[in-house]
Design a protein around this motif. Structure first.
Motif, short mmCIF file in Angstrom:
data_model
loop_
_atom_site.label_atom_id
_atom_site.label_comp_id
_atom_site.label_asym_id
_atom_site.label_seq_id
_atom_site.Cartn_x
_atom_site.Cartn_y
_atom_site.Cartn_z
N ASP A 79 -7.24 1.32 1.42
CA ASP A 79 -8.58 0.82 1.05
C ASP A 79 -8.64 0.36 -0.40
OD1 ASP A 79 -9.55 1.08 3.54
OD2 ASP A 79 -10.45 3.07 3.23
N VAL A 80 -7.92 1.06 -1.27
CA VAL A 80 -7.92 0.69 -2.70
C VAL A 80 -7.25 -0.68 -2.87
CG1 VAL A 80 -7.33 1.48 -5.03
CG2 VAL A 80 -7.64 3.16 -3.20
N PHE A 81 -6.13 -0.85 -2.17
CA PHE A 81 -5.39 -2.13 -2.22
C PHE A 81 -6.29 -3.26 -1.69
CE2 PHE A 81 -1.38 -4.41 -0.34
CZ PHE A 81 -1.47 -5.39 -1.31
N ILE A 82 -6.98 -3.00 -0.59
CA ILE A 82 -7.88 -4.02 -0.03
C ILE A 82 -8.94 -4.39 -1.07
CG2 ILE A 82 -9.71 -4.42 1.71
CD1 ILE A 82 -8.01 -2.72 3.67
N GLU A 83 -9.54 -3.40 -1.70
CA GLU A 83 -10.60 -3.67 -2.67
C GLU A 83 -10.04 -4.44 -3.88
OE1 GLU A 83 -13.73 -3.66 -2.51
OE2 GLU A 83 -14.13 -4.02 -4.64
N ASP A 84 -8.86 -4.08 -4.35
CA ASP A 84 -8.25 -4.82 -5.49
C ASP A 84 -8.06 -6.29 -5.12
OD1 ASP A 84 -8.15 -2.52 -6.98
OD2 ASP A 84 -5.98 -2.21 -6.79
N THR A 85 -7.57 -6.52 -3.88
CA THR A 85 -7.31 -7.90 -3.42
C THR A 85 -8.61 -8.70 -3.32
OG1 THR A 85 -5.37 -7.12 -2.20
CG2 THR A 85 -6.25 -9.26 -1.56
N LEU A 86 -9.65 -8.05 -2.79
CA LEU A 86 -10.94 -8.73 -2.64
C LEU A 86 -11.56 -9.03 -4.00
CD1 LEU A 86 -12.51 -6.62 0.27
CD2 LEU A 86 -11.60 -8.94 0.44
N LYS A 87 -11.48 -8.06 -4.90
CA LYS A 87 -12.09 -8.23 -6.22
C LYS A 87 -11.40 -9.38 -6.98
CE LYS A 87 -13.54 -5.46 -10.13
NZ LYS A 87 -13.32 -4.22 -10.85
N ALA A 88 -10.06 -9.37 -6.96
CA ALA A 88 -9.33 -10.46 -7.64
C ALA A 88 -9.69 -11.80 -7.00
CB ALA A 88 -7.82 -10.22 -7.56
N GLY A 89 -9.86 -11.82 -5.69
CA GLY A 89 -10.17 -13.06 -4.96
C GLY A 89 -11.62 -13.48 -5.04
N ALA B 288 0.88 -1.18 0.00
CA ALA B 288 0.00 0.00 0.00
C ALA B 288 0.91 1.22 0.00
CB ALA B 288 -0.90 -0.01 1.23
N ARG B 289 0.80 2.04 -1.02
CA ARG B 289 1.79 3.12 -1.22
C ARG B 289 1.72 4.17 -0.12
NH1 ARG B 289 2.50 4.44 -7.53
NH2 ARG B 289 3.47 6.24 -6.58
N ASN B 290 0.50 4.39 0.42
CA ASN B 290 0.31 5.38 1.47
C ASN B 290 -1.04 5.09 2.13
OD1 ASN B 290 -1.61 6.33 -0.41
ND2 ASN B 290 0.02 7.50 -1.41
N LYS B 291 -1.43 5.92 3.09
CA LYS B 291 -2.67 5.66 3.83
C LYS B 291 -3.87 5.58 2.89
CE LYS B 291 -2.15 6.92 8.57
NZ LYS B 291 -2.09 7.96 9.54
#
Ligand SMILES: Cc1cc2nc3c(=O)[nH]c(=O)nc-3n(C[C@H](O)[C@H](O)[C@H](O)COP(=O)(O)OP(=O)(O)OC[C@H]3O[C@@H](n4cnc5c(N)ncnc54)[C@H](O)[C@@H]3O)c2cc1C
Length: 433
Positions: free
Chosen positions: A59-69, A52-55
């Motif tokens: 949330d964006v990283f979490i959403e990308d991970t969930l969507k891919a999963g 996660a590049r910054n704070k």
């Protein structure tokens, strides 16, 4: 012969080595590997490590991970993964991992299903650089002993409590008694005819879990990577053509030169599209083309892939690369909580052998090495805090009558039998044993 240790770790991949380094330096730590220290999937990793590049990016990283999963992920673990990503990457930097940088900032790259560039990397040999650095750090620590060519035949356990491991070294049984034991034994790729994994990574941790009634989860969550280099031999490890080639502009075409898919969709979607295209065109491969990029850029950014392809008469600065999907990763595994604790007392599992739930049904690119950092660090903290309360138990362990080779075949069969129920498609062709 018996050995006593505070913590026994099985595996010298990133998860095992990083676990050892996170343990207090006054603990006696023994790390074993069934082959040599570098023979693991961690060493092969190309693309990089997500962060996660910054704070704002958490949330964006979490959403990308969930969507891919496919939203089958365990949300609480994904949150931990994202929130604790940067601090672990900083630890690697402190160990002097030579990540690619631009003017003092990470040179982030992109891979499929990441909505922004957030992958730190060391050219296209991130796994080698990270593993080598961890090996050097481990060598500096007097409290850590690494034993190569030591095969974990089974764990020592009674009444759902783990007391260490039964290890075979050159045919000799060594019982290693420990207060805590960590399975960091990697995935299952060596059980598949077409896989990008080291052939030695054959699901031993999963077999041991099955034998000892330790909870395992989602054996059907097997990731097929869209782009391994197409080569005829079936039993050799397939060379991976990193997703970052597509992240940096590489395009997929069928053998008639037609484009057929958005290259940056999640891995499962792209793999399915390639299989369909191969069937439609009656070809065992499609093409990946990145020759539109400047020659020097390709040679500098992807030195490993460039030279490995050239050895096979493919010049990626000019030629299209024949690629086909191959087994790549195992999202299922030994069920663990957010501190890598298994269903057996005093036994932890981390890295690819574990199922933390972060990947759901399909891993987002470059989240595996991150998982192999974040969760071992958390688990090591628990051990550091609790080891003083633990006593070492030593008792008689039955003498093994089987050889290492017999046990390896038995272990493979155990896992293959389970996989056979779910792996009916030809793309999941398993090895014979
Ligand atoms: C070609 C390739 C490229 C990849 N690229 C990336 C990437 O860019 N980014 C990313 O995040 N992930 C990537 N991955 C996935 C990632 O590399 C692995 O998931 C991760 O490194 C697994 O680490 P680990 O420590 O769990 O296991 P491994 O690194 O596989 O180590 C397992 C260890 O366990 C030992 N072991 C196993 N069984 C026994 C036994 N019975 N007794 C003793 N020792 C045993 C092995 O000898 C080995 O030392 C890639 C994987 C491959 C194959």
């Amino acid at each position: 012969m018996d050995i006593s240790t505070d913590v026994l770790i099985i595996g010298t991949g990133v998860s095992g080595l990083y676990f050892a380094l996170n343990l207090n330096s006054n603990l006696k730590v023994t790390v074993i590997t069934k082959s040599n220290i570098r023979d693991c999937n961690s060493y092969l990793a190309q693309g990089g490590i997500s962060v996660a590049r910054n704070k704002e990016d958490i949330d964006v990283f979490i959403e990308d991970t969930l969507k891919a999963g496919r939203y089958k992920n365990k949300r609480s673990s994904v949150k931990i993964l994202a929130e604790e990503s940067l601090k672990n990457i900083k630890v690697l930097q402190n160990y002097n991992v030579d990540f690619n940088m631009d003017d003092g900032h990470f040179n982030y790259t992109r891979e499929g299903a990441h909505s922004i560039k957030r992958i730190v990397h060391c050219d296209d040999e991130t796994g080698k650089q990270v593993t080598e650095t961890l090996i050097q750090e481990v060598k500096k620590r007097k409290n850590i002993t690494v034993i190569e060519n030591a095969y974990l035949a089974d764990i020592i356990c009674k009444d759902n409590k783990c007391y260490g491991g039964i290890v075979l070294r050159e045919g000799v049984q060594t019982n290693i008694f420990s207060k805590f034991t960590v399975l960091a034994s990697g995935g299952i790729g060596g059980l598949f005819k077409n896989s990008t994994n080291q052939r030695t990574i054959t699901g031993n941790g999963i077999a041991i879990a099955i034998k000892n009634n330790i909870k395992i989860e989602h054996l059907d969550y097997i990731q097929i990577h869209p782009t391994s280099l197409y080569e005829k031999e079936k039993n050799e490890r397939k060379m991976l053509i990193s997703e970052s080639l597509r992240g940096e502009g590489g395009k997929l075409y069928n053998i008639n030169g037609e484009s057929f898919i958005d290259e940056l969709l999640p891995r499962d979607v792209v793999s399915k599209a390639i299989f369909e295209e191969e069937k439609k065109t009656n070809s065992p491969f499609v093409y990946l083309d990145i020759s539109n990029k400047p020659d020097n850029y390709l040679k500098e950014r992807f030195p490993f892939i460039y030279s490995e392809c050239l050895k096979r008469d493919i010049d990626i600065t000019k030629d299209k690369i024949p690629v086909t999907p191959a087994q790549h990763y195992f999202m299922g595994g030994i069920g663990v909580d957010e501190y890598s604790r298994t269903s057996m007392e005093n036994l932890f599992a981390c890295g690819e052998v574990s199922c933390t739930g972060v990947h759901g049904a399909n891993r987002l690119a470059s989240n595996s090495l991150l998982e192999a950092l974040v969760f071992p660090a958390r688990a090591a903290k628990i051990i550091n805090e609790n080891i003083d309360k633990m006593k070492l138990s030593i008792f008689d362990v039955p003498i093994l009558t089987k050889t290492k080779e017999d046990i390896e075949i038995e272990n493979k069969k155990l896992v293959i039998n389970k996989l056979n129920n779910i792996a009916e498609d030809s793309e999941y062709e398993l090895v014979d044993c």
